[in-house]
Every structure is written in C-alpha cells, then in structure tokens.
Design a protein around this motif. Sequence first.
Motif, PDB file in Angstrom:
ATOM      1  N   ARG A 140       6.791   2.288  -0.936  1.00 52.70           N
ATOM      2  CA  ARG A 140       5.682   1.798  -0.116  1.00 52.70           C
ATOM      3  C   ARG A 140       4.343   2.406  -0.546  1.00 52.70           C
ATOM      4  O   ARG A 140       3.357   2.275   0.154  1.00 52.70           O
ATOM      5  CB  ARG A 140       5.951   2.122   1.353  1.00 52.70           C
ATOM      6  CG  ARG A 140       7.210   1.444   1.872  1.00 52.70           C
ATOM      7  CD  ARG A 140       7.683   2.010   3.200  1.00 52.70           C
ATOM      8  NE  ARG A 140       6.845   1.595   4.316  1.00 52.70           N
ATOM      9  CZ  ARG A 140       7.195   1.718   5.590  1.00 52.70           C
ATOM     10  NH1 ARG A 140       8.365   2.256   5.897  1.00 52.70           N
ATOM     11  NH2 ARG A 140       6.391   1.336   6.553  1.00 52.70           N
TER      12      ARG A 140
ATOM     13  N   SER B 117      12.721  -1.193   6.737  1.00 50.81           N
ATOM     14  CA  SER B 117      12.443   0.170   6.313  1.00 50.81           C
ATOM     15  C   SER B 117      11.897   1.048   7.436  1.00 50.81           C
ATOM     16  O   SER B 117      12.178   2.251   7.478  1.00 50.81           O
ATOM     17  CB  SER B 117      11.476   0.174   5.128  1.00 50.81           C
ATOM     18  OG  SER B 117      10.257  -0.454   5.475  1.00 50.81           O
ATOM     19  N   ASP B 118      11.116   0.478   8.339  1.00 44.28           N
ATOM     20  CA  ASP B 118      10.596   1.295   9.442  1.00 44.28           C
ATOM     21  C   ASP B 118      11.737   1.872  10.274  1.00 44.28           C
ATOM     22  O   ASP B 118      11.734   3.060  10.627  1.00 44.28           O
ATOM     23  CB  ASP B 118       9.665   0.470  10.333  1.00 44.28           C
ATOM     24  CG  ASP B 118       8.327   0.173   9.669  1.00 44.28           C
ATOM     25  OD1 ASP B 118       7.978   0.889   8.707  1.00 44.28           O
ATOM     26  OD2 ASP B 118       7.643  -0.769  10.111  1.00 44.28           O
TER      27      ASP B 118
ATOM     28  N   LEU C 210      13.635   4.596   8.326  1.00 41.39           N
ATOM     29  CA  LEU C 210      12.963   5.894   8.333  1.00 41.39           C
ATOM     30  C   LEU C 210      13.114   6.578   9.694  1.00 41.39           C
ATOM     31  O   LEU C 210      13.201   7.812   9.772  1.00 41.39           O
ATOM     32  CB  LEU C 210      11.490   5.727   7.969  1.00 41.39           C
ATOM     33  CG  LEU C 210      11.240   5.325   6.507  1.00 41.39           C
ATOM     34  CD1 LEU C 210       9.786   4.942   6.292  1.00 41.39           C
ATOM     35  CD2 LEU C 210      11.635   6.463   5.568  1.00 41.39           C
TER      36      LEU C 210
ATOM     37  N   ARG D  88      17.794   0.010   5.344  1.00 47.22           N
ATOM     38  CA  ARG D  88      16.975  -0.052   4.130  1.00 47.22           C
ATOM     39  C   ARG D  88      17.376  -1.238   3.254  1.00 47.22           C
ATOM     40  O   ARG D  88      16.512  -1.968   2.738  1.00 47.22           O
ATOM     41  CB  ARG D  88      17.159   1.275   3.373  1.00 47.22           C
ATOM     42  CG  ARG D  88      16.234   1.499   2.156  1.00 47.22           C
ATOM     43  CD  ARG D  88      16.780   0.935   0.846  1.00 47.22           C
ATOM     44  NE  ARG D  88      18.145   1.257   0.598  1.00 47.22           N
ATOM     45  CZ  ARG D  88      18.566   2.383   0.002  1.00 47.22           C
ATOM     46  NH1 ARG D  88      17.700   3.302  -0.367  1.00 47.22           N
ATOM     47  NH2 ARG D  88      19.861   2.585  -0.223  1.00 47.22           N
TER      48      ARG D  88
ATOM     49  N   ALA E 256       3.362   5.485  -0.688  1.00 47.86           N
ATOM     50  CA  ALA E 256       2.898   6.514   0.240  1.00 47.86           C
ATOM     51  C   ALA E 256       3.498   7.866  -0.159  1.00 47.86           C
ATOM     52  O   ALA E 256       4.305   8.438   0.582  1.00 47.86           O
ATOM     53  CB  ALA E 256       3.277   6.158   1.674  1.00 47.86           C
TER      54      ALA E 256
ATOM     55  N   ARG F  35       3.511  10.809   2.280  1.00 50.32           N
ATOM     56  CA  ARG F  35       4.530  10.815   3.331  1.00 50.32           C
ATOM     57  C   ARG F  35       5.861  11.348   2.787  1.00 50.32           C
ATOM     58  O   ARG F  35       6.611  12.028   3.506  1.00 50.32           O
ATOM     59  CB  ARG F  35       4.721   9.410   3.900  1.00 50.32           C
ATOM     60  CG  ARG F  35       3.504   8.904   4.675  1.00 50.32           C
ATOM     61  CD  ARG F  35       3.811   7.586   5.367  1.00 50.32           C
ATOM     62  NE  ARG F  35       2.694   7.129   6.169  1.00 50.32           N
ATOM     63  CZ  ARG F  35       2.446   7.517   7.414  1.00 50.32           C
ATOM     64  NH1 ARG F  35       3.280   8.378   8.006  1.00 50.32           N
ATOM     65  NH2 ARG F  35       1.407   7.067   8.081  1.00 50.32           N
ATOM     66  N   ALA F  36       6.153  11.040   1.527  1.00 48.18           N
ATOM     67  CA  ALA F  36       7.360  11.578   0.901  1.00 48.18           C
ATOM     68  C   ALA F  36       7.291  13.102   0.848  1.00 48.18           C
ATOM     69  O   ALA F  36       8.273  13.800   1.159  1.00 48.18           O
ATOM     70  CB  ALA F  36       7.532  11.004  -0.502  1.00 48.18           C
TER      71      ALA F  36
ATOM     72  N   GLU G   2      11.953   5.492  -0.166  1.00 47.73           N
ATOM     73  CA  GLU G   2      11.308   4.438   0.619  1.00 47.73           C
ATOM     74  C   GLU G   2       9.801   4.648   0.689  1.00 47.73           C
ATOM     75  O   GLU G   2       9.021   3.693   0.557  1.00 47.73           O
ATOM     76  CB  GLU G   2      11.908   4.391   2.020  1.00 47.73           C
ATOM     77  CG  GLU G   2      11.528   3.169   2.826  1.00 47.73           C
ATOM     78  CD  GLU G   2      11.911   1.875   2.151  1.00 47.73           C
ATOM     79  OE1 GLU G   2      11.210   0.866   2.380  1.00 47.73           O
ATOM     80  OE2 GLU G   2      12.893   1.849   1.375  1.00 47.73           O
ATOM     81  N   HIS G   3       9.355   5.876   0.883  1.00 49.08           N
ATOM     82  CA  HIS G   3       7.917   6.142   0.936  1.00 49.08           C
ATOM     83  C   HIS G   3       7.260   5.883  -0.422  1.00 49.08           C
ATOM     84  O   HIS G   3       6.135   5.347  -0.480  1.00 49.08           O
ATOM     85  CB  HIS G   3       7.660   7.579   1.377  1.00 49.08           C
ATOM     86  CG  HIS G   3       7.842   7.797   2.844  1.00 49.08           C
ATOM     87  ND1 HIS G   3       7.249   7.002   3.807  1.00 49.08           N
ATOM     88  CD2 HIS G   3       8.560   8.738   3.542  1.00 49.08           C
ATOM     89  CE1 HIS G   3       7.573   7.424   5.012  1.00 49.08           C
ATOM     90  NE2 HIS G   3       8.377   8.478   4.875  1.00 49.08           N
TER      91      HIS G   3
ATOM     92  N   VAL H  99       7.823  14.623   4.371  1.00 52.52           N
ATOM     93  CA  VAL H  99       9.230  14.672   4.784  1.00 52.52           C
ATOM     94  C   VAL H  99       9.913  15.895   4.177  1.00 52.52           C
ATOM     95  O   VAL H  99      10.630  16.639   4.856  1.00 52.52           O
ATOM     96  CB  VAL H  99       9.967  13.386   4.361  1.00 52.52           C
ATOM     97  CG1 VAL H  99      11.477  13.547   4.542  1.00 52.52           C
ATOM     98  CG2 VAL H  99       9.476  12.197   5.172  1.00 52.52           C
TER      99      VAL H  99
ATOM    100  N   ALA I 137      14.488   8.762   2.324  1.00 50.27           N
ATOM    101  CA  ALA I 137      13.117   8.707   2.841  1.00 50.27           C
ATOM    102  C   ALA I 137      12.105   8.780   1.713  1.00 50.27           C
ATOM    103  O   ALA I 137      11.108   8.041   1.705  1.00 50.27           O
ATOM    104  CB  ALA I 137      12.889   9.845   3.832  1.00 50.27           C
TER     105      ALA I 137
END
Length: 358
Positions: free
Chosen positions: A239, A205-206, A209, A200, A241, A244-245, A235-236, A248, A232
């Motif tokens: 981005r 980042s991909d 994750l 990170r 998103a 997505r957070a 990071e989401h 998770v 996570a």
Amino acid sequence: MNSLPAAVADALVEADGEGTDWPACWQALTAVSVELQSLLVTDSGPELVALIEQIVTQLADGVAGSRRHRVELAELAHRVLGTHARACAQTRPDPIRLADWLLDLQLRHPEAPEVSLAGYAEALDDDGLAHYRERAVALFEPLPVIGFGETGRYDRARWALLRVMEELAEYTEDVDLQLLVLSKDLSSGWHYLQVATVLRDNHRSDEALEWVERGLHATGGRGAALRLIDLAVEEHLRRAAPHRAVAVCRDAFIARPNLDVYLKIRALVVHTDDWPPLRAELVDHLVRDGSRLAIEVYRRIVEVELARRGIEEQELLVEWLQQLRGLQPDAFADYLEHIRSRHVADRELLDELSRRGF
C-alpha cells in the motif's frame, strides 16, 4: 424393498456380538447396498429416497455403537449416502425437507457419514441450500470462542457443527462463512494468522491488519508473532506505506525485544536518515529494560552490527559494548573474549577495543 431395513438391523446386531461371523454380516450389509443401487434403475421415487434415508440412519447408528467395525460401517454408510444423493437427483424431493434431513443426520451422527453438498446441488437448489445455510449458521454462531491459550473442548455437538460449517464454506466458496469458522478458535497466534491471511488473500486488507493487531496483542510477541508482523509489513509496503510497516515492527520490538524484529526494522530503514535515531531508540529501550531477555537481544544485536559494520559505525559499537559492560559487569569479560575470538582477523576492531580499554 421393505425387507431391507430388517436385514440391516439383523446384521448390525450380529456384527458386534461374541463369536460373530463378521464376513457373513458384512456380506449381508453390502448386499443391501447393491440392492439399493439396483432400485435406482427399477423403482426410483419418493419411497426409495425414504428407504435409503432409513438405512443410512441405521448404518450411522451402527458406526456410533460399534466397537470393532466402525471404519467398515462408516465406509458403507458413505456409499449408501452416495446412492441417496443420486436418488434425490432423480426424484427431486422437497428441498427444505432434504436440507433438514441432511443437517440433522450430521448433527446426530458426528462420526459418519460425511455429507458432500456438491452431490445434492440439483436436489437442494437455491431454496434448500439457503435453508441449510440459515439453520447451520444459526446453530454455529452461539458457540463460544476458544480464547487465546485455552484448550479447545470439541464435544460431539461442536465437532459436528464445525464439520458442517467447513463443508458449507468450501462448497459455497463463501469467505464470510470461512472466517466465521476460523474465528471460533483463537487459541493460538496461528489462528489469528489464518484469519488475517484469508482476509488479505480476499483483498480485505483493512480487516486483515486489524486481525494482525489483535493477534500481536494476544500473543505478546510469541509464537506466530513474526509471521503476523511479516503479513503486516508486506501489506503496508504493498500500500506504499513503509512508515506504517516500520511502526508495526517498532511497536512489536518495544513490546517484546527480538533480534528478528530488529533485523526487519533495519532492513526497512537502514539506508534512510530515520535509521540512526530509531536504532538509538531501540538500543536505549534494551538498556532501560535490563531484563535477561533484553540483555540477550542486546548482545545478539551487537554481534549482528559487528558483522555488518562500516567504519562510521565503529564508535557506536564501542559505545554499545560500554553499555553492555554496565548491564552485565560479571559476565562481560567472558563475552568480550568471545567477541575477540570471533573477530581475531579484524585488527582494526581489536586495536580500537584495546584503545578503549576493552
């Protein structure tokens, strides 16, 4: 000059003997170190480099074999190795041979001395460093990974290679080398977190994750799982998103119910239309689970929601209490008394509980 190795050998033999005069032995050894530094000025050249290498090896052997004076001998070996680095900077020996000698010294003597590659930057140059790296990686890569829950077995060979690789990664600032080192020990969730954090921090980042997902799977929601989830989520969100957070956190909660994870989900979606159905799903999962852990999390969630509730949530809280009574009929009376005592000033809640038969 040629008498110095013999002087070192005699002092090392005497150093660990019975009735040894250690101060005299130490004086003899330090005198050799001082003499080598003097020779840097008067007789610097390939012969001096070879001489110092011989004496460094003698001292390193002495560290391994000493019962009483390992610390002092290790310090002296490190000091003489510093003289060797200066001699190499002046003489510029063959960089490939130098790289091999430095690597072999460490692999044969894990205890000491520690090589600082920065001191050999000029002497090694690009060719020597590349050779050093190639050999070190080729030796390190086949080492088995310490899997989750396993106890690391750091024998002399593995320990020596690990130290070599850590120094090499730090000196070259090579992220891939750092990751190679870290990923050889995955015995706990914290090791997965280390790898994910390095990725990170280096804008990968991909991959970060992916390592979070691997870590959560390995830990089963224990140990460093919350920190992995935090990484996570951050990071989401970075981005853009948030869904997505939430995903998770939801998956982590379903895998292993946890109040902290519930609170993370709540904070992410409590002010959105997604919260009521998601909350119902999480609570329903606890009810269907019915394990001791799930029931304990259920009770703690009720406490949290009681503390934060609004008027519109009162009906939902009463329904939760009804479900909890079904899950724990024997213990529910004590729990309900605990609720009443903690919220004795909330007449509205107490009246509603009485009206519902609690």
